[in-house]
Every structure is written in structure tokens, then in C-alpha cells.
Design a protein around this motif. Structure first.
Motif, PDB file in Angstrom:
ATOM      1  N   GLY B  53       0.739  -1.243   0.076  1.00  0.00           N
ATOM      2  CA  GLY B  53      -0.064  -0.075   0.079  1.00  0.00           C
ATOM      3  C   GLY B  53       0.822   1.367  -0.036  1.00  0.00           C
ATOM      4  N   ARG B  54       2.082   1.169   0.041  1.00  0.00           N
ATOM      5  CA  ARG B  54       2.936   2.596  -0.082  1.00  0.00           C
ATOM      6  C   ARG B  54       3.745   2.500  -1.483  1.00  0.00           C
ATOM      7  N   GLU B  55       3.549   3.714  -2.340  1.00  0.00           N
ATOM      8  CA  GLU B  55       4.100   3.729  -3.447  1.00  0.00           C
ATOM      9  C   GLU B  55       5.515   4.520  -3.026  1.00  0.00           C
ATOM     10  N   ARG B  56       6.351   3.857  -3.290  1.00  0.00           N
ATOM     11  CA  ARG B  56       8.042   4.482  -3.211  1.00  0.00           C
ATOM     12  C   ARG B  56       8.929   4.173  -4.391  1.00  0.00           C
ATOM     13  N   LYS B  57       9.462   5.073  -4.757  1.00  0.00           N
ATOM     14  CA  LYS B  57      10.649   4.901  -5.711  1.00  0.00           C
ATOM     15  C   LYS B  57      11.911   4.563  -5.222  1.00  0.00           C
ATOM     16  N   LEU B  58      12.431   3.435  -5.487  1.00  0.00           N
ATOM     17  CA  LEU B  58      13.932   3.177  -5.250  1.00  0.00           C
ATOM     18  C   LEU B  58      14.595   3.266  -6.740  1.00  0.00           C
ATOM     19  N   THR B  59      15.956   3.553  -6.502  1.00  0.00           N
ATOM     20  CA  THR B  59      16.797   3.600  -7.615  1.00  0.00           C
ATOM     21  C   THR B  59      17.839   2.519  -7.592  1.00  0.00           C
ATOM     22  N   GLY B  60      18.547   2.346  -8.565  1.00  0.00           N
ATOM     23  CA  GLY B  60      19.774   1.256  -8.886  1.00  0.00           C
ATOM     24  C   GLY B  60      20.657   1.901  -9.484  1.00  0.00           C
ATOM     25  N   PHE B  61      22.081   1.745  -8.904  1.00  0.00           N
ATOM     26  CA  PHE B  61      23.204   2.110  -9.646  1.00  0.00           C
ATOM     27  C   PHE B  61      24.208   1.028  -9.430  1.00  0.00           C
ATOM     28  N   GLU B  62      25.339   1.333 -10.147  1.00  0.00           N
ATOM     29  CA  GLU B  62      26.623   0.549  -9.831  1.00  0.00           C
ATOM     30  C   GLU B  62      26.998   1.114  -8.531  1.00  0.00           C
ATOM     31  N   ASN B  63      27.647   0.367  -7.684  1.00  0.00           N
ATOM     32  CA  ASN B  63      28.159   0.883  -6.314  1.00  0.00           C
ATOM     33  C   ASN B  63      28.737   2.064  -6.089  1.00  0.00           C
ATOM     34  N   ALA B  64      29.771   2.551  -7.089  1.00  0.00           N
ATOM     35  CA  ALA B  64      30.220   3.784  -6.689  1.00  0.00           C
ATOM     36  C   ALA B  64      29.410   4.975  -7.034  1.00  0.00           C
ATOM     37  N   MET B  65      28.485   4.898  -8.142  1.00  0.00           N
ATOM     38  CA  MET B  65      27.460   5.781  -8.265  1.00  0.00           C
ATOM     39  C   MET B  65      26.554   6.018  -7.333  1.00  0.00           C
ATOM     40  N   ALA B  66      25.975   4.598  -6.874  1.00  0.00           N
ATOM     41  CA  ALA B  66      25.384   4.568  -5.434  1.00  0.00           C
ATOM     42  C   ALA B  66      25.789   5.537  -4.294  1.00  0.00           C
ATOM     43  N   THR B  67      26.931   5.075  -4.251  1.00  0.00           N
ATOM     44  CA  THR B  67      27.913   5.864  -2.952  1.00  0.00           C
ATOM     45  C   THR B  67      27.837   7.585  -3.247  1.00  0.00           C
ATOM     46  N   ASP B  68      28.159   7.838  -4.455  1.00  0.00           N
ATOM     47  CA  ASP B  68      28.064   9.136  -4.696  1.00  0.00           C
ATOM     48  C   ASP B  68      26.780  10.009  -4.485  1.00  0.00           C
ATOM     49  N   ARG B  69      25.676   9.148  -4.497  1.00  0.00           N
ATOM     50  CA  ARG B  69      24.340   9.841  -4.115  1.00  0.00           C
ATOM     51  C   ARG B  69      23.799   9.840  -2.826  1.00  0.00           C
ATOM     52  N   ALA B  70      24.584   9.183  -1.864  1.00  0.00           N
ATOM     53  CA  ALA B  70      24.241   8.969  -0.678  1.00  0.00           C
ATOM     54  C   ALA B  70      24.844   9.606   0.313  1.00  0.00           C
ATOM     55  N   ASP B  71      24.163   9.661   1.614  1.00  0.00           N
ATOM     56  CA  ASP B  71      24.751  10.369   2.900  1.00  0.00           C
ATOM     57  C   ASP B  71      25.247   9.109   3.829  1.00  0.00           C
ATOM     58  N   VAL B  72      24.335   8.073   3.813  1.00  0.00           N
ATOM     59  CA  VAL B  72      24.776   6.897   4.541  1.00  0.00           C
ATOM     60  C   VAL B  72      25.014   5.722   3.652  1.00  0.00           C
ATOM     61  N   VAL B  73      26.073   4.838   3.677  1.00  0.00           N
ATOM     62  CA  VAL B  73      26.448   3.876   2.662  1.00  0.00           C
ATOM     63  C   VAL B  73      26.495   2.614   3.672  1.00  0.00           C
ATOM     64  N   VAL B  74      25.761   1.707   3.327  1.00  0.00           N
ATOM     65  CA  VAL B  74      25.394   0.618   4.027  1.00  0.00           C
ATOM     66  C   VAL B  74      26.218  -0.667   3.200  1.00  0.00           C
ATOM     67  N   LEU B  75      27.186  -1.296   3.893  1.00  0.00           N
ATOM     68  CA  LEU B  75      27.792  -2.338   3.185  1.00  0.00           C
ATOM     69  C   LEU B  75      27.325  -3.665   3.227  1.00  0.00           C
ATOM     70  N   CYS B  76      26.487  -3.862   2.310  1.00  0.00           N
ATOM     71  CA  CYS B  76      25.697  -5.458   2.285  1.00  0.00           C
ATOM     72  C   CYS B  76      26.255  -6.502   1.675  1.00  0.00           C
ATOM     73  N   VAL B  77      27.414  -6.697   1.821  1.00  0.00           N
ATOM     74  CA  VAL B  77      28.427  -7.508   1.114  1.00  0.00           C
ATOM     75  C   VAL B  77      29.006  -8.484   2.248  1.00  0.00           C
ATOM     76  N   PRO B  78      29.355  -9.834   1.798  1.00  0.00           N
ATOM     77  CA  PRO B  78      29.907 -10.595   2.709  1.00  0.00           C
ATOM     78  C   PRO B  78      31.150 -10.264   3.194  1.00  0.00           C
ATOM     79  N   PRO B  79      31.764 -10.481   4.538  1.00  0.00           N
ATOM     80  CA  PRO B  79      32.895  -9.774   5.106  1.00  0.00           C
ATOM     81  C   PRO B  79      34.151 -10.008   4.254  1.00  0.00           C
ATOM     82  N   TYR B  80      34.098 -11.053   3.394  1.00  0.00           N
ATOM     83  CA  TYR B  80      35.336 -11.203   2.890  1.00  0.00           C
ATOM     84  C   TYR B  80      35.502  -9.892   1.429  1.00  0.00           C
ATOM     85  N   HIS B  81      34.577  -9.547   1.125  1.00  0.00           N
ATOM     86  CA  HIS B  81      34.389  -8.476   0.212  1.00  0.00           C
ATOM     87  C   HIS B  81      34.245  -7.045   0.618  1.00  0.00           C
ATOM     88  N   VAL B  82      34.095  -6.842   1.886  1.00  0.00           N
ATOM     89  CA  VAL B  82      34.082  -5.368   2.507  1.00  0.00           C
ATOM     90  C   VAL B  82      35.039  -4.530   2.126  1.00  0.00           C
TER      91      VAL B  82
END
Lengths: 222, 222
Positions: B53-82
Motif C-alpha cells: 500500500g505504499r508507492e515508493r521509488k527506489l533507484t539502482g546504480f553501480e556501487n560507486a554511483m550509488a555511493t556518490d548519491r548517498a549520505d549513509v552507505v551500508v555495506l551489504c556485502v559478505p565480510p570477505y568483500h567489505v
């Protein structure tokens, strides 16, 4: 069941003693290096239970005598005393007994309390190394808030993760834990997984220290 | 606030994305090494939120472009990739950003799942070492059950312990966490205390594995 609490004059010993005496019909035996201290603590715990309307007789003995009388022996001593304490009572232990360890190694560092496991990997593993080969060892009660445990007016509503390599012994300790109202015991795996349980103890201290209104914390898995 | 979830196509990324999109007005940006995968995931999460019931727009980008757009960056990757992931986006990070790490090192051994911290002492410390000096690092969300998080019909009623050495950054992440209904964030100390938080993740797996009826568990301090 007859339960001996070695070093039972301390905080966690007091908490387990009054809870088992109040909520169950198990015999509770307080052990201490000093038999007079053990005897005095037993009387004090009996009074605490009596003040909540239940007349229970607790007894107090030197640690080895307390062990000799018990089916389940709980090592309520600091982690740096567990090996010595097990050695001091080893002659009174046999394969029908269960040795239970609630201790967690903790040190204080920058950033907060830290887990400080002995070289065996965990206090539970250290106890297993120190115990006679035929005596099953179970880790339990690490994450219980001693103050709330000792206060029979306080609700628990918390869990205790239990570890051990002997399934029958682990089941019995889980049963003893769940005989206490408001305490749920969860199987957290073998002794190889004890370090993860023991690490919760410093985490609870860190959370209590850094958040207003939270203290004497336990944990609930949900 | 604009939040980028790097490696946000995975389990914990999906969970955090739909919760923040559903419960808050923060902008949610999905990052991935593959921008198409990021874009598809963003659409998929938007649909999941729309179906509630909630219309929200999410966007998707390559990691660096996503980072560039963000204030807070969450590393949702496995520990050996952080460490690699932090390096790959380092040019897009500055002192106004906050880097958040939810990963915990885990290995499977006899007796159950075990904590397997990197040589830095914790994944959080590893991220702090890899991050540009002026970028604050916060550890959070380690103990959240990804499946329940992603299921908007599921109640949470759990805690997330949060660690960090920069108090302002930690406060902001605690705020973002508590913007999610049913999630309470607790200050668990500095990065030096991160290992104790990350150790809860294998413990949750052990408890889920060894107890009937318990799965996709979180933790509550009480």
C-alpha cells in the motif's frame, strides 16, 4: 535433584540458589572454600525465600563436601578460579554428576568490555579440559542478570543459551533451567560453540553502560 | 536522508531496503557491481512495498554511483568483500558520509557456527581500517533476521546493537534504525567492542539450528 553451587556465596550463586529454592523442589547446597561462609549464605538464602512465603532448607558446606552431596555441580566462581576449583573437587566427581559452568572471561578495554577467553577457547572448554574425563560439562547461565535473579519480585522473561557435548547432560541442565519461572533454556550447540555464548556477557555490560534506563540485562531470542 | 545499500541485491540489503522504503521517507538507493541487477532489485523492492500500500521509488546504480548519491552507505556485502568494496567506492566518500557495516565473519566447525573475525579484530574494525580517514564507520544491523526484515507482514520487536567511535555518526545510524517500526537500536560502545556484537550472529544460527520452532531469529535485550 541435588544441586551444589560452588562459590555459591557470590552474586550468580545467590541468584541461582534463591530461584531454585523458591521455584522448585530441588535440594540446593551452597559450597564455599569457607564452610562457615557457605552455611551463613545458605541461611540467608533460605530467609530470602521464606520472606516470599516458602519454607525451604538450604545447606552449606566446604566445596568438596558440597560436591560429594550433589548430582549437578555449578561452578559459580570467577573464570580464573574455575580450573583450581574443579581440581579441588575432582575426587568427589563421577560420571553420574554434571559439571555446569556459567563463567565468562571479560576484560575492560577502550571501546568497552571485551570477551577475554582463556587459551582453551572458552571457559566452558577450560572446564572440560580440567574435569575428569567421564564427567560431562555443560555451559549455561552466562547471560543471566545476577541482581534480578536474586530478587524474587523481579520478572525474568529471558533466555539462557546452553552448550555441551553430552546430550543427556545438556537436556538435564536445560530442564533445571526451565524449572525456574520466566527462564527459557535454548540449546546453543556443543562446547565448540561456547565462546559465542560467553561473548554475550560483555555485550550485555556494554549495552547496559551505554543506554539510559537499561541495567541488569538479560537476553531473549525471538 | 539518502541511504545507499551496496551489494543491496542480497538478503540483508533486500530487508533493509523494503523496511526503510516502507516505514520512512528516506531515499533508498540500491548499489551493486552490476547496475542492471541494482536497477532490477530496486524495482522489485518498490513492488514489494507497493503491494503493502505504499508507492515508493527506489533507484539502482553501480556501487560507486550509488555511493556518490548517498549520505549513509551500508555495506551489504559478505565480510570477505567489505575491504574491496570500500576501496572501490572510496573516491565517492567524504567526511559528511557515514559508512555502515552489518557483516559478521562466520565459519562452520564442530559444535556449531563460530565467529571468525578478521585479523583487525572485527569486520567493523576492518572497514574502519579500509575507509578513508575522515569517513566515520558504524557497525549495525548484524543480528537482524534478513527474511523477517524483508517480509513486511512480519513483526520485528527486536534490537540492533550499534557500535562506533564517532558519536554523531552513531547517533544518526541509531536514528535510522529506529525509524523502522519494531526495531530498537542500542548503543553497544566503540569499534573496540564490535567483536562481541558480531559474535551474536553465529550464536543466533546455533540457537535456530538446535531448537525446534525457532528460526530467522533476532535478539532483544531486556
Amino acid at each position: 535433584m541435588r544441586i551444589a553451587l560452588l562459590g555459591g556465596t557470590g552474586d550468580i550463586g545467590a541468584g541461582l540458589a534463591v530461584r531454585w529454592a523458591y521455584h522448585t523442589h530441588h535440594d540446593v547446597v551452597i559450597g564455599s572454600r569457607d564452610p562457615d561462609a557457605a552455611h551463613d549464605a545458605a541461611d540467608e538464602y533460605a530467609e530470602a525465600v521464606a520472606s516470599h512465603g516458602r519454607e525451604r532448607k538450604l545447606t552449606g558446606f566446604e566445596n568438596a563436601m558440597a560436591t560429594d552431596r550433589a548430582d549437578v555441580v555449578v561452578l559459580c566462581v570467577p573464570p580464573y578460579h574455575v580450573a583450581d576449583t574443579v581440581e579441588s573437587v575432582a575426587d568427589e566427581l563421577d560420571g553420574d554428576d554434571i559439571l555446569v559452568t556459567p563463567a565468562a572471561g571479560i576484560k575492560r578495554e577502550d571501546g568497552g568490555f571485551r570477551s577475554h577467553a582463556p587459551s582453551a577457547g572458552s571457559v566452558t572448554a577450560l572446564v572440560a579440559d580440567a574435569a575428569p574425563d567421564d564427567v560431562p560439562v555443560v555451559g549455561a547461565f552466562h547471560t543471566l542478570p545476577a541482581g534480578r535473579l536474586a530478587d524474587l519480585d523481579a520478572e525474568l522473561d529471558i533466555d539462557t543459551p546452553v552448550v555441551g557435548d553430552d546430550d543427556s547432560a545438556k537436556r538435564q541442565v536445560i530442564g533445571l533451567a526451565e524449572d525456574i519461572d520466566g527462564l527459557r533454556a535454548l540449546d546453543a550447540g556443543g562446547i565448540g560453540a561456547a565462546a559465542e555464548v560467553e561473548s554475550v556477557t560483555p555485550l550485555l555490560l556494554n549495552v547496559a553502560q551505554n543506554n539510559d534506563g537499561l541495567h541488569d540485562l538479560g537476553v531473549r531470542f525471538q
